[in-house]
Each structure stands twice: as C-alpha cells, then as structure tokens.
Motif scaffolding. Structure first.
Motif, short mmCIF file in Angstrom:
data_model
loop_
_atom_site.label_atom_id
_atom_site.label_comp_id
_atom_site.label_asym_id
_atom_site.label_seq_id
_atom_site.Cartn_x
_atom_site.Cartn_y
_atom_site.Cartn_z
N SER A 1 39.57 54.43 48.33
CA SER A 1 39.38 56.21 48.34
C SER A 1 39.70 56.52 46.65
O SER A 1 38.98 57.70 46.22
N LEU A 2 39.78 55.65 46.07
CA LEU A 2 40.31 55.97 44.60
C LEU A 2 39.43 54.93 43.75
O LEU A 2 39.09 53.95 44.04
N SER A 3 39.30 55.41 42.54
CA SER A 3 38.16 54.70 41.41
C SER A 3 39.16 53.63 40.85
O SER A 3 40.31 53.71 40.40
N ASN A 4 38.91 52.31 41.26
CA ASN A 4 39.77 51.18 40.99
C ASN A 4 38.79 49.71 41.00
O ASN A 4 37.86 49.76 41.54
N VAL A 5 39.56 48.96 40.32
CA VAL A 5 39.15 47.55 40.38
C VAL A 5 40.13 46.85 41.04
O VAL A 5 41.37 47.16 40.70
N PRO A 6 39.93 45.98 42.13
CA PRO A 6 40.94 45.44 42.61
C PRO A 6 41.85 44.35 41.86
O PRO A 6 41.29 43.24 41.28
N LEU A 7 42.95 44.52 42.04
CA LEU A 7 44.07 43.77 41.06
C LEU A 7 44.86 42.78 42.13
O LEU A 7 45.52 43.53 43.14
N GLN A 8 44.97 41.71 41.99
CA GLN A 8 45.88 40.79 42.79
C GLN A 8 47.17 40.67 42.52
O GLN A 8 47.64 40.76 41.23
N LEU A 9 48.27 41.08 43.57
CA LEU A 9 49.43 40.98 43.28
C LEU A 9 50.17 39.75 42.49
O LEU A 9 49.76 38.52 43.01
N GLY A 10 50.66 40.04 41.33
CA GLY A 10 51.36 38.71 40.53
C GLY A 10 50.47 38.10 39.73
O GLY A 10 50.88 37.11 38.94
N LYS A 11 49.19 38.30 39.93
CA LYS A 11 47.97 37.78 39.01
C LYS A 11 48.05 38.48 37.58
O LYS A 11 48.47 39.55 37.52
N LYS A 12 47.81 37.63 36.61
CA LYS A 12 47.61 38.11 35.37
C LYS A 12 46.36 38.63 34.76
O LYS A 12 45.32 37.99 35.12
N VAL B 1 50.44 41.88 37.49
CA VAL B 1 50.43 43.14 38.17
C VAL B 1 51.73 43.41 39.07
O VAL B 1 52.05 42.42 39.94
N SER B 2 52.12 44.49 38.93
CA SER B 2 53.30 45.09 39.73
C SER B 2 52.75 45.33 40.93
O SER B 2 51.67 45.80 41.47
N ASP B 3 53.90 45.73 41.80
CA ASP B 3 53.86 46.15 43.32
C ASP B 3 53.10 47.44 43.29
O ASP B 3 52.09 47.74 44.22
N ILE C 1 48.17 50.72 44.46
CA ILE C 1 47.04 51.72 43.93
C ILE C 1 45.75 51.19 43.92
O ILE C 1 44.67 51.83 44.40
N SER C 2 45.57 50.07 43.35
CA SER C 2 44.27 49.43 43.32
C SER C 2 43.64 48.71 44.42
O SER C 2 42.48 48.62 44.45
N GLN C 3 44.32 49.09 45.71
CA GLN C 3 43.76 48.35 47.07
C GLN C 3 43.36 49.71 47.65
O GLN C 3 42.70 49.55 48.78
N ASP C 4 43.50 50.81 47.06
CA ASP C 4 42.98 52.21 47.90
C ASP C 4 41.68 52.31 47.41
O ASP C 4 41.19 52.84 46.52
#
Length: 449
Positions: free
Chosen positions: A106-117, A94-96, A101-104
């Motif tokens: 208000s947007l459709s997302n699944v939470p991605l952790q920084l630096g995780k694969k 996961v890039s910065d 974007i994943s932490q917002d």
C-alpha cells in the motif's frame, strides 16, 4: 419626482466618469488588480536562480509534506557523498525495519530482501524516481547509523539552511502511524513531517543550488530496479509522461492522507528556471487527487513563464546619486569613486513599469567612525552594497531574508588609493589643527556679539 431625476442623472454622470477612468488606467494598475488562485492549501512560485518570489498563497502555513520530505534525505545523502562519508557503491544490508516497510504494497516501495545487500546508488535512484520509502530508511541508516539519528541531522540541517517553519520526524515522509511501530522514538505515532510552502521552496532552492545533479535522477521517467522491478516516476509532468510539461526537470511528489496531494516542481525554459510548490492540491470539485497537483503546478509554472519578464534596474558600473565617492583617510587622495560591481535584474509582471529606488548600504567593517575607509585601498575593493525597492507596485520579495541579502549588488572602488607618506599626513594634521583653532576663534568672537 424632480429630486429623483437629479439623483439619477448625477449617478449616470458618475458612472460614466468611472468607466472613462477605467479605460485610462495604466496597464500596471489593471494587472495589479488581477488575482490568481491556486486550488491548494498553500502554494508558492520562485525564480530558481535568485530565490525571488513570483507568487505566494498561504506560503507560511505549516502543512504536511509527505514524500517531499525526501528532498532533505537527498540533500543529506549528497552531502555525505561529497564529504566522502558515504560512497555510491557502498553496500547496505537490509534491516528488519526497512524490510517490513518494503513489503507493504500500500506504500510506494521497491521490495527489499531481509539481510540482502544493496548499494547506495540503487537506493538513491529508487527514492528519487519511485519515492521508495524503505529505500529512504536504508539511506538514513547508512548516513547516520539509525533513522533516529538521521532525523536529528534533518532538523539541524533545516536550521542551517535557514528554513523558518519545519518539523521532520522521519526520513521517508510517511505518517509515523504507517511505520508499524518502528518510527523514530523522538516522535509519537501521530507525528507528521510538516513544513510551510516557503520552507519547502527554500529546501528545493538549496538542494538545486548545492547539488544540481539531483535533477539528473529526478528527471528519469522509468528505470528497472534489481530483479526486474520497474520503477515509474511519480512525476507525471516529465515531458514523456501523461501530463508532460515542456521543460519539466523534477523534483518531488508527495501524498498521504494527512498531507493530501503535494508536488515540488522544477522547470526550465529558454534559460529561465522556476521552482513551484503546491500543498494539499484539490480538483475543481474540492477533492484531493493525484492529478490535481499537476493541474495546479501547470497553472503556477505557466503564470511564471508567461506573465513575467526580466527587467534591468541598473547596469554594471551604476553609481547611486549622492554616493558616487567615499572618503579615504591617510591616502594620497581624499576620496575614491565607487560603482556597482554588476547589473541588477529582477522579474516583474509584463506591462508593469515600476519605479525603483536604490540605496547605498556601507559595509560597516570597511569604514571608521568618521565614515571613511583607510588607505591603502585596492581597486575593486567591496565597500558596500546597493539595495533596491519599488516605489509603489509589488514589493521585491525573496524566498527568505538570506536570499534578499544576497540579491544586493556589491559596490566596489574604481581605482586604488595608496597610503600617503608621513610628511603629507603630518601636514594634513597640522592644517586640521589650525583649521579647528580658527573655527573655535570664530565661534568665540561670534558669541561676543
């Protein structure tokens, strides 16, 4: 007073005649006068097998497509997997950009952790089922190295697929203004992904044609993402969900303030497959809402399934009047019979009985300047095509000119024609020479008189 009575009597007679005429109008004329309106900025309905257009409304108007953009991202990913440039178990770090974007929420997302694969299949499912925007960014970075380069691939592929009206500026379909200043620099913060309804339908058509397996994922109602994140499909028309529609299989929703409420739907019933597109759908009160796109899509799909039937214009082996044979040069026979390689079928509105016109279009590469094909000729050799048009009534339309060309039926030879030996060819040449001399003499003598 008498003049007024005459006028009134004349008017009543004319009204009666018009009413009688209306009663005797053929069904096709009555149905042709009927119109259907979709409460959307644009809409289109096509047959998923042939690309035939069954309904269109403002189909060439350029509008926002929001997350329907992800159909192009899906296409490019599936193409990369097919070409072994990317694998499903390949890991993405996961890039910065993707992380923020994943932490917002208000947007459709699944939470991605920084630096995780995360592996590509996880990201693909999150994008196709839950319209996860950061997942789309991760896929773009994996396929092309950066979203900037991926956008170039998107526009290049759009041109290659024959889309006429398009502009891709990012991989997710979000407004560039929502990408926190990290949008591809080829665009501006105000840029949006825009397509026409026709181009959107064409994209869906090509996606299903080349990668039908996309429906296996788009039809999943819900699935658990890593760490217990539950992904609910935004396509509420899937049979088990709240707006369940019989035969619904996909494909992609989309919503932004700019685009409004959008949906590209795919459904299948009794072997018939349809693709519908609604853009900026609105409810009866003129307001954009999540449910409006499903209400209007149902209207479109019901129209396609209930109001149309398939008609066979001609059967396999059909021969066009006046073109049952083609001339052959240097062959043992001077001509060969030709016929349609397959039947020709189209969809027409129920109750309509249009007359069809068939035209033989020779394959230019097969014929010489004298409109002959040269021996040897193989049995089943394609020498031309049959095109079909309607005499009156609705024209046969396809989603693009490419599908219109593909809808033409090949015309093939019914038997082989071997090449004549040198002696036969020589005798024909001599005979032709003397025939020409004779005609010349006749013309000269005729000129004397």
């Amino acid at each position: 007073m008498m003049r007024k009575k005459v006028k009134k009597k004349y008017g009543m007679i004319m009204l009666s005649l018009l009413l009688i005429a209306g009663l005797w109008l053929p069904a096709s004329s009555v149905q042709a006068a009927e119109t259907m309106k979709v409460n959307a900025g644009a809409a289109i309905l096509i047959d998923a097998d042939s690309g035939q257009v069954l309904f269109e409304q403002n189909a060439d108007k350029m509008l926002g497509i929001a997350s329907m953009t992800k159909m192009m991202t899906e296409y490019l990913l599936l193409e990369a997997v097919k070409e072994k440039k990317v694998s499903w178990d390949q890991e993405y770090t996961v890039s910065d950009y993707a992380y923020k974007i994943s932490q917002d929420n208000s947007l459709s997302n699944v939470p991605l952790q920084l630096g995780k694969k995360y592996n590509i299949r996880e990201l693909y499912e999150a994008m196709a089922i839950y319209s996860a925007n950061a997942a789309a960014i991760g896929i773009a970075e994996t396929v092309a190295g950066s979203e900037e380069e991926f956008v170039k691939l998107m526009n290049r592929k759009a041109k290659e697929l024959g889309l006429k009206d398009y502009k891709f500026v990012n991989a997710s379909g979000l407004s560039n203004s929502d990408l926190k200043g990290m949008h591809p620099k080829s665009g501006t913060p105000k840029d949006e992904n825009i397509l026409s309804a026709r181009a959107t339908a064409k994209l869906a058509y090509e996606l299903l044609e080349d990668y039908p397996e996309v429906l296996e994922t788009s039809s999943i109602p819900s699935k658990t993402f890593r760490e217990g994140t539950e992904m609910k499909n935004w396509n509420w028309m899937l049979p088990s969900l709240v707006f369940g529609y019989k035969g619904m299989t996909g494909l992609k929703t989309g919503t932004t303030d700019f685009a409004g409420s959008c949906f590209t739907g795919t459904a299948e019933r009794d072997g018939r497959k349809l693709i519908s597109v609604v853009m900026n759908a609105k409810d009866a009160g003129g307001k954009s809402s999540h449910t409006a796109r499903f209400t209007e899509t149902k209207k479109l799909l019901d129209y396609g399934f209930n109001q149309f039937e398939q008609k066979e214009v001609f059967k396999k082996g059909y021969q066009v009047k006046g073109q049952k044979t083609v001339k052959v040069s240097k062959g043992k026979e001077k001509e060969v019979a030709v016929r349609a390689q397959s039947p020709y079928k189209i969809y027409v509105k129920k109750g309509e009985n249009p007359n069809f016109k068939t035209v033989f279009e020779p394959k230019n590469s097969s014929f010489n300047k004298d409109k002959e094909i040269e021996a040897p000729v193989k049995k089943g050799e394609v020498v031309g095509f049959i095109s079909v048009s309607m005499k009156g009534g609705s024209p046969v339309k396809y989603v693009t000119s490419e599908e219109e060309k593909q809808a033409k039926v090949p015309v093939v030879t019914t038997e082989k024609v071997e090449k004549a030996n040198w002696f036969v060819q020589s005798m024909r040449a001599v005979g032709g020479f003397f025939a020409n001399v004779w005609h010349s003499i006749v013309d000269i003598v005729t000129g004397w008189f």
